[in-house]
Write a protein that holds these residues in place. Structure first.
Motif, mmCIF file in Angstrom:
data_model
loop_
_atom_site.group_PDB
_atom_site.id
_atom_site.type_symbol
_atom_site.label_atom_id
_atom_site.label_comp_id
_atom_site.label_asym_id
_atom_site.label_seq_id
_atom_site.Cartn_x
_atom_site.Cartn_y
_atom_site.Cartn_z
ATOM 1 N N LYS A 248 50.150 40.423 34.293
ATOM 2 C CA LYS A 248 49.972 41.610 35.141
ATOM 3 C C LYS A 248 48.869 42.513 34.594
ATOM 4 N N MET A 249 48.866 42.662 33.273
ATOM 5 C CA MET A 249 47.866 43.532 32.654
ATOM 6 C C MET A 249 46.464 42.943 32.810
ATOM 7 N N HIS A 250 46.349 41.632 32.675
ATOM 8 C CA HIS A 250 45.038 40.998 32.875
ATOM 9 C C HIS A 250 44.600 41.105 34.331
ATOM 10 N N GLU A 251 45.558 41.050 35.257
ATOM 11 C CA GLU A 251 45.222 41.205 36.677
ATOM 12 C C GLU A 251 44.642 42.592 36.954
ATOM 13 N N LYS A 252 45.225 43.619 36.317
ATOM 14 C CA LYS A 252 44.703 44.979 36.497
ATOM 15 C C LYS A 252 43.259 45.080 36.028
ATOM 16 N N LYS A 254 41.224 42.708 36.414
ATOM 17 C CA LYS A 254 40.511 41.738 37.255
ATOM 18 C C LYS A 254 40.097 40.496 36.474
ATOM 19 N N ASN A 255 40.802 40.258 35.362
ATOM 20 C CA ASN A 255 40.532 39.079 34.545
ATOM 21 C C ASN A 255 41.514 37.983 34.961
ATOM 22 N N PHE A 256 41.220 37.364 36.106
ATOM 23 C CA PHE A 256 42.152 36.400 36.672
ATOM 24 C C PHE A 256 42.241 35.127 35.839
ATOM 25 N N THR A 257 41.176 34.769 35.166
ATOM 26 C CA THR A 257 41.204 33.574 34.306
ATOM 27 C C THR A 257 42.207 33.759 33.178
ATOM 28 N N ALA A 258 42.202 34.937 32.535
ATOM 29 C CA ALA A 258 43.145 35.217 31.457
ATOM 30 C C ALA A 258 44.575 35.289 31.987
ATOM 31 N N ALA A 259 44.747 35.862 33.181
ATOM 32 C CA ALA A 259 46.085 35.952 33.772
ATOM 33 C C ALA A 259 46.639 34.557 34.057
ATOM 34 N N ILE A 260 45.793 33.696 34.599
ATOM 35 C CA ILE A 260 46.224 32.316 34.873
ATOM 36 C C ILE A 260 46.627 31.620 33.580
ATOM 37 N N TYR A 263 50.132 32.645 32.629
ATOM 38 C CA TYR A 263 51.169 32.005 33.440
ATOM 39 C C TYR A 263 51.311 30.518 33.115
ATOM 40 N N GLU A 264 50.200 29.885 32.820
ATOM 41 C CA GLU A 264 50.250 28.446 32.485
ATOM 42 C C GLU A 264 51.036 28.222 31.193
ATOM 43 N N ILE A 265 50.931 29.155 30.240
ATOM 44 C CA ILE A 265 51.727 29.053 29.005
ATOM 45 C C ILE A 265 53.199 29.142 29.339
ATOM 46 N N ASP A 287 46.330 34.430 41.878
ATOM 47 C CA ASP A 287 45.182 34.574 40.979
ATOM 48 C C ASP A 287 44.197 33.415 41.142
ATOM 49 N N TYR A 288 44.730 32.206 41.362
ATOM 50 C CA TYR A 288 43.836 31.076 41.643
ATOM 51 C C TYR A 288 43.037 31.341 42.921
ATOM 52 N N ILE A 289 43.722 31.878 43.944
ATOM 53 C CA ILE A 289 43.050 32.167 45.214
ATOM 54 C C ILE A 289 41.996 33.259 45.022
#
Length: 456
Positions: A248-252, A254-260, A263-265, A287-289
Motif C-alpha cells: 500500500k505504501m509503495h502504491e502511494k 506510485k511505485n507499482f513495481t515495488a508494490a507487486i 505482494y509476490e513475496i 498494480d499490474y494493470i
C-alpha cells in the motif's frame, strides 16, 4: 566442732547447686525436645490435611474467618480459580460482621479468579471495589485494566494501566498493555515510546513490531514504518500483513513495481488467511494493470473469481480488461501516459474526418480530459472544431456539457465533440438537442479506435 560443720555445710550447698543445675538443664532439654517434636508434626502436615482441618472447622462454623482465609490461601496458590472465587466471595459477604477481614484483598482475589475464568464483567465489578479500597494496589489496577481490555473498553483500560505504572514504573507487562491500549485507541504517536520500551527488552516480539510499524505509518513516519514492514515480510505470522502494508505504501508512491514485489513475496508464504490473500491478489492485479501489464493483471483477477465469486468489483474489472486486452488502442486511451494519449486523440480526429484535411491548432491538457482545437477542410466545406476527450468510464452529466458549450463559444468553434469511454446522462443528451454538439460514447469510440494504426 565448728571446723567440721562449715566444710559440711559447704559440701551440702555445692551438692544442692549441682542438683538444681542438672534439673534445670533436664527441663530445658525436655522442653526443647517437646518443641522440636511439635514443630515437626506441624510442618509434616500436607495441604490435604490442612484443607480437611479447615473444612472440619467450617462444618461447625461456616463463617470461620481463619478457616476461610486458610483455604483461600491454599486455593489461590494452586490457582484453583473456581474455589478461590467461592471462598473469597463468602469472606466479602460476611465482612460487614467481621471487621478483621481485608475487603481489598478479598475483592482483589475474587477479581483475579473471575478474570482467570474469563468472567470479565464479574472481574470488573469486584476489582473496582478493590481499587477503590486500595488505589495504590498494582494488582488491582492491572487486572482491572486487563478485564476492561478484554471487553474492548480501551479508554478505561488505559487509565488503569497508567495507574499501575505509577505504582510500578518499570513493570514491563503494564508498559506493554498500556502500549496496546493506546494503539487500539488509535493514539499512535502516544503509544510509540511504550512499544519501543517493550521491544528493547523483547526484540523478538513480532506482533509488537508490526504494531509499531502501523503506528509509525499513521504518525507520519512512513520511511521508518516501511523499513519495518519490509523486514517483516518473510515472517510466517505477520509476513502477509506486512507485505500488504508495504505494498500500500509503495502504491502511494506510485511505485507499482515495488508494490507487486511485496505482494509476490506474500504469495509464497504458507497458511495465509483467505481474506488477506484476496486483498493481496486484488491489489496486485490492479498494480499490474496500472503498469500496463493487462494480461498479467487479468489472469490474477480470474484467479480471484475462482476463489471467491462476486469479490468486490472483480467481475466488472474482468469484463473491462478482457476488452482492453484485445484492443491495444483502448489500452492507450485509458492507461497510457499523456503524450501517448494526445497522439491517439489526434489520430482519432484524423480517422473521424477520413476524407478531409485536419490541422491541429491547439491542445490543452486538464486533469480529467484533454481538448483539441482544429481546423477541418474538405472539398465542400471547412470548419473550426473543438474536441474534448474524457478518459473516465463513468456517466458524465449535463453540467460538463454546458461548460463545454461555453468553451465552444469562447473559442469561436463551429462544432463540438465530447468523447468518453463511459456514457453521458439523459440530461446531457437533452441539452445537446438543437446545439452543434455531438456526444460520442463507448461503442462509437471503440469502433473508431479499432480503425487507427498508431504505428503509422
Amino acid at each position: 566442732m565448728t571446723s567440721i560443720v562449715i566444710p559440711f555445710l559447704i559440701f551440702i550447698i555445692v551438692i544442692a547447686l549441682v542438683v538444681v543445675i542438672l534439673v534445670a538443664k533436664g527441663g530445658a532439654s525436655k522442653g526443647k525436645s517437646s518443641s522440636n517434636k511439635s514443630g515437626k508434626s506441624i510442618s509434616s502436615k500436607g495441604k490435604s490435611s490442612l484443607i480437611k482441618e479447615y473444612e472440619k472447622k467450617l462444618t461447625h462454623d461456616p463463617h470461620n474467618v481463619s478457616a476461610l482465609e486458610g483455604l483461600g490461601e491454599i486455593y489461590f496458590e494452586e490457582k484453583n480459580w473456581e474455589k478461590v472465587w467461592g471462598v473469597y466471595k463468602t469472606l466479602y459477604e460476611i465482612a460487614v460482621a467481621h471487621v478483621e477481614i481485608d475487603v481489598a484483598k478479598a475483592t482483589l482475589r475474587m477479581g483475579v479468579a473471575a478474570y482467570s475464568l474469563e468472567k470479565y464483567d464479574d472481574s470488573i465489578r469486584v476489582l473496582m471495589i478493590s481499587a477503590k479500597k486500595n488505589p495504590d494496589s498494582f494488582d488491582a489496577n492491572m487486572y482491572l485494566g486487563k478485564a476492561f481490555y478484554k471487553k474492548n473498553i480501551f479508554d478505561k483500560a488505559t487509565i488503569c494501566f497508567k495507574k499501575a505504572k505509577l505504582v510500578s514504573p518499570e513493570n514491563l507487562e503494564a508498559t506493554e498493555y498500556l502500549a496496546l491500549g493506546l494503539f487500539k485507541l488509535q493514539k499512535y504517536r502516544e503509544c510509540l515510546p511504550y512499544l519501543k520500551r517493550v521491544l528493547d527488552e523483547h526484540p523478538e516480539n513480532k506482533e509488537l513490531l508490526f504494531d509499531m510499524a502501523v503506528a509509525m505509518a499513521e504518525a507520519g513516519m512512513a520511511d521508518k514504518a516501511l523499513k519495518i514492514f519490509v523486514h517483516l515480510r518473510p515472517d510466517p505470522q505477520f509476513g502477509a500483513l506486512s507485505c500488504l502494508e508495504s505494498g500500500k505504501m509503495h502504491e502511494k508512491q506510485k511505485n507499482f513495481t515495488a508494490a507487486i514485489a511485496d505482494y509476490e513475496i506474500a504469495f509464497k508464504l504458507q497458511n495465509v488467511p483467505e481474506q488477506i490473500k484476496l486483498q493481496l491478489m486484488y491489489r496486485c492485479a490492479n498494480d499490474y494493470i496500472s503498469s500496463n501489464n493487462i494480461q498479467k493483471g487479468l489472469g490474477i483477477l480470474k484467479q480471484i473469481q475462482s476463489i471467491h465469486a462476486n469479490y468486490k468489483d472483480v467481475d466488472s474489472l474482468v469484463s473491462r480488461y478482457q476488452e482492453l486486452n484485445q484492443n491495444q488502442n483502448l489500452q492507450v486511451y485509458l492507461l497510457s501516459g499523456t503524450s501517448d494519449f494526445v497522439a491517439l486523440c489526434r489520430k482519432f480526429i484524423t480517422a473521424y474526418y477520413k476524407d478531409a484535411f485536419v490541422k491541429v491548432e491547439d491542445v490543452s491538457v486538464a486533469s480529467e480530459s484533454i481538448e483539441v482545437i482544429c481546423s477541418v477542410e474538405s472539398n465542400k466545406w471547412e470548419a473550426k472544431e473543438l474536441f474534448r476527450f474524457y478518459r473516465t468510464q463513468t456517466v458524465i452529466g449535463d453540467i460538463y456539457v454546458r461548460e463545454f458549450h461555453t468553451k465552444m463559444r469562447d473559442t469561436k468553434c463551429d462544432n463540438g465533440f465530447c468523447v468518453t469511454m463511459g456514457s453521458f446522462s439523459e440530461s446531457a443528451h437533452k441539452y445537446t438537442e438543437g446545439r452543434p454538439i455531438d456526444l460520442i460514447e463507448k461503442d462509437e469510440l471503440c469502433k473508431i479506435l479499432k480503425k487507427i494504426n498508431l504505428m503509422k
